[in-house]
Design an enzyme around this catalytic site. Structure first.
Site, PDB file in Angstrom:
ATOM      1  N   GLU A 286      -9.509  48.149  22.559  1.00 33.99           N
ATOM      2  CA  GLU A 286     -10.276  48.010  23.808  1.00 33.99           C
ATOM      3  C   GLU A 286      -9.672  48.746  24.995  1.00 33.99           C
ATOM      4  O   GLU A 286      -9.526  48.189  26.085  1.00 33.99           O
ATOM      5  CB  GLU A 286     -10.472  46.516  24.123  1.00 33.99           C
ATOM      6  CG  GLU A 286     -11.198  45.791  23.002  1.00 33.99           C
ATOM      7  CD  GLU A 286     -11.264  44.275  23.169  1.00 33.99           C
ATOM      8  OE1 GLU A 286     -10.939  43.779  24.246  1.00 33.99           O
ATOM      9  OE2 GLU A 286     -11.657  43.610  22.197  1.00 33.99           O
TER      10      GLU A 286
ATOM     11  N   GLU B 175     -15.019  42.975  13.521  1.00 31.36           N
ATOM     12  CA  GLU B 175     -14.970  41.600  14.063  1.00 31.36           C
ATOM     13  C   GLU B 175     -16.370  40.982  14.050  1.00 31.36           C
ATOM     14  O   GLU B 175     -16.845  40.430  15.045  1.00 31.36           O
ATOM     15  CB  GLU B 175     -14.425  41.605  15.495  1.00 31.36           C
ATOM     16  CG  GLU B 175     -13.050  42.231  15.628  1.00 31.36           C
ATOM     17  CD  GLU B 175     -12.467  42.145  17.029  1.00 31.36           C
ATOM     18  OE1 GLU B 175     -13.005  41.387  17.860  1.00 31.36           O
ATOM     19  OE2 GLU B 175     -11.470  42.827  17.285  1.00 31.36           O
TER      20      GLU B 175
HETATM   21  O1  G3I Z   1      -2.719  28.237  20.235  1.00 31.88           O
HETATM   22  C1  G3I Z   1      -2.955  27.790  21.566  1.00 31.88           C
HETATM   23  C2  G3I Z   1      -2.833  26.321  21.664  1.00 31.88           C
HETATM   24  O2  G3I Z   1      -1.508  25.951  21.384  1.00 31.88           O
HETATM   25  C3  G3I Z   1      -3.239  25.868  23.056  1.00 31.88           C
HETATM   26  O3  G3I Z   1      -3.205  24.474  23.129  1.00 31.88           O
HETATM   27  C4  G3I Z   1      -4.656  26.351  23.384  1.00 31.88           C
HETATM   28  C5  G3I Z   1      -5.088  25.972  24.776  1.00 31.88           C
HETATM   29  O4  G3I Z   1      -5.790  26.988  25.411  1.00 31.88           O
HETATM   30  O5  G3I Z   1      -4.660  27.742  23.275  1.00 31.88           O
HETATM   31  C6  G3I Z   1      -4.354  28.210  21.966  1.00 31.88           C
HETATM   32  O6  G3I Z   1      -4.382  29.595  21.963  1.00 31.88           O
HETATM   33  C7  G3I Z   1      -5.642  30.182  22.039  1.00 31.88           C
HETATM   34  C8  G3I Z   1      -5.821  31.064  20.805  1.00 31.88           C
HETATM   35  O7  G3I Z   1      -7.029  31.807  20.905  1.00 31.88           O
HETATM   36  C9  G3I Z   1      -5.861  30.240  19.505  1.00 31.88           C
HETATM   37  O8  G3I Z   1      -6.995  29.443  19.459  1.00 31.88           O
HETATM   38  C10 G3I Z   1      -5.699  31.044  23.280  1.00 31.88           C
HETATM   39  O9  G3I Z   1      -5.682  30.217  24.428  1.00 31.88           O
HETATM   40  C11 G3I Z   1      -6.946  31.903  23.287  1.00 31.88           C
HETATM   41  O10 G3I Z   1      -6.874  32.823  24.369  1.00 31.88           O
HETATM   42  C12 G3I Z   1      -7.044  32.682  21.992  1.00 31.88           C
HETATM   43  O11 G3I Z   1      -8.248  33.398  22.023  1.00 31.88           O
HETATM   44  C13 G3I Z   1      -8.339  34.493  21.139  1.00 31.88           C
HETATM   45  C14 G3I Z   1      -8.650  35.762  21.949  1.00 31.88           C
HETATM   46  O12 G3I Z   1      -8.879  36.850  21.056  1.00 31.88           O
HETATM   47  C15 G3I Z   1      -7.486  36.150  22.855  1.00 31.88           C
HETATM   48  O13 G3I Z   1      -6.349  36.504  22.108  1.00 31.88           O
HETATM   49  C16 G3I Z   1      -9.445  34.210  20.148  1.00 31.88           C
HETATM   50  O14 G3I Z   1      -9.057  33.125  19.293  1.00 31.88           O
HETATM   51  C17 G3I Z   1      -9.712  35.459  19.295  1.00 31.88           C
HETATM   52  O15 G3I Z   1     -10.843  35.235  18.496  1.00 31.88           O
HETATM   53  C18 G3I Z   1      -9.975  36.634  20.216  1.00 31.88           C
HETATM   54  O16 G3I Z   1     -10.189  37.777  19.418  1.00 31.88           O
HETATM   55  C19 G3I Z   1     -10.547  38.970  20.130  1.00 31.88           C
HETATM   56  C20 G3I Z   1      -9.942  40.128  19.369  1.00 31.88           C
HETATM   57  O17 G3I Z   1      -8.549  39.928  19.233  1.00 31.88           O
HETATM   58  C21 G3I Z   1     -10.252  41.466  20.080  1.00 31.88           C
HETATM   59  N1  G3I Z   1     -11.678  41.638  20.259  1.00 31.88           N
HETATM   60  C22 G3I Z   1     -12.351  40.520  20.940  1.00 31.88           C
HETATM   61  C23 G3I Z   1     -12.069  39.200  20.215  1.00 31.88           C
HETATM   62  C24 G3I Z   1     -12.791  38.068  20.897  1.00 31.88           C
HETATM   63  O18 G3I Z   1     -12.301  37.868  22.185  1.00 31.88           O
END
Ligand code: G3I
Length: 354
Positions: free
Chosen positions: A161, A268
């Protein structure tokens, strides 16, 4: 009194026996179906899924993964924010859980994502050292990571991205600010030095429908090819809706990027069934519309020259775990399996399209 002989209890017994009969083969819920084959058996290319390492201890989850898929991606555990928690500290433990599971079960691993401005450890996002030090840390991070997984991870999203939605130029991320406009190619070169056998991808969203962004990416790819910068493929993220964008738009996008000759990864995939938040539950009509869309995605992938069909990856296994729900803040059912791991007719759409 002999309770066992009471007509009332006999009736209860009959009702109990009847309710224990095996269920009909065809689920009564028409949004689900009974598959006759699996995604990985049906496809001529690798079919993957993005998972969280913690889910692998759930046996039913792990069994469904190995039954249906031939490739794995870490949804989060192989991002910089997790793998580089402090200066000079690397933590590959969660990524290793996924890679070890994949190896033990014969699945390919697609690494995601080495460089993404949205997944930085705070200490690095607020780095106050010199630009040269920032660049050196980035190089060390990429090369340490790729070396750690060398031979076990077949391919990497090296940069994720990088293009801005408005300007369609490189986003003014911390990487661009500190390393210059050529930071993307530097990252590809460093990754290639660390593992010359790994296939290196550029991954982005919106390439499916945003002509200008797609043109900018194509220009970058052609420039890299002309200058022998090692790049082997690109990822269409394919976060789309059941009714948008149109079939012709998707097919035009795929044809344009296929003309680069690079490997193509639908990287994705998910299909929002409730983008306007007009449903409280997945209706049969909407489930069918989603099934049609999945059929289209699979058919579209087949139009890519076979030598460029890297594979496809679904962004999650079951509906309830999709990132889309917290992201958009409304209920949705975007994936192939329901919350109980039941086979949605969306899966049938994929199988038929394949
Ligand atoms: O693991 C922690 C947990 O300990 C905590 O209590 C909780 C509270 O917010 O957060 C948890 O982490 C989250 C993690 O996902 C696991 O569920 C993060 O906050 C959250 O930001 C994270 O979101 C991920 C996001 O990327 C940011 O990294 C999504 O699961 C994931 O599906 C998403 O994937 C992205 C691709 O990498 C790139 N393209 C877009 C796609 C969707 O946004």
């Amino acid at each position: 009194m002999n309770h066992l002989g009471s007509p009332f209890l006999r009736l209860i017994g009959l009702v109990f026996l009847f309710s224990c009969k095996p269920g009909p083969l065809v689920p009564t819920d028409e949004r689900l179906y009974v598959p006759t084959t699996t995604l990985k058996a049906q496809a001529d290319y690798r079919v993957g899924v993005a998972i969280q390492s913690g889910k692998l201890s759930d046996t039913a989850f792990a069994d469904l993964i190995t039954k249906e898929f031939s490739s794995l991606t870490a949804e989060n555990q192989m991002k910089q924010g997790i793998m580089m928690p402090a200066s000079g500290v690397f933590d590959f433990s969660e990524g290793d859980v996924i890679v070890d599971f994949a190896q033990a079960n014969g699945l390919r691993v697609h690494g995601h994502a080495l460089i993404w401005h949205s997944s930085l450890p705070i200490w690095f996002d607020t780095y106050s050292g010199t630009n040269a030090q920032f660049e050196q840390i980035t190089k060390t991070y990429i090369q340490t990571t790729v070396t750690h997984f060398k031979g076990r991870v077949a391919s990497w999203d090296v940069v994720n991205e990088a293009f801005d939605d408005d300007s369609r130029q490189l986003r003014n991320s911390i990487f661009r600010q500190k390393m210059g406009d050529d930071y993307v190619e530097k990252c590809f070169q460093w990754a290639h030095e660390a593992d010359p056998d790994a296939l290196l991808f550029y991954n982005d969203y919106g390439l499916e429908y945003d002509d200008k962004k797609r043109s900018a990416v194509v220009d970058m790819i052609n420039d890299f090819k002309a200058r022998n910068i090692p790049i082997h493929g690109f990822g269409f993220q394919m976060h789309i809706n059941h009714n948008w964008p149109g079939k012709g738009t998707l097919s035009n996008a795929v044809n344009t990027l296929a003309a680069t000759g690079l490997q193509i990864h639908f990287s994705e995939i998910d299909v929002r069934a409730n983008p306007n938040n007009d449903l409280a539950e997945l209706t049969l009509n909407r489930a069918k519309s989603q099934e049609d869309r999945y059929r289209e995605i699979a058919a579209l992938f087949k139009t890519i020259p076979v030598s460029q069909q890297f594979g496809m990856t679904f962004w999650g296994l079951t509906d309830n775990e999709s990132w889309l729900i917290p992201f958009w803040g409304n209920i949705d059912w975007p994936l192939l399996f329901d919350a109980n791991k039941g086979y949605k007719i969306a899966h049938r759409g994929m199988i038929e399209g394949m």
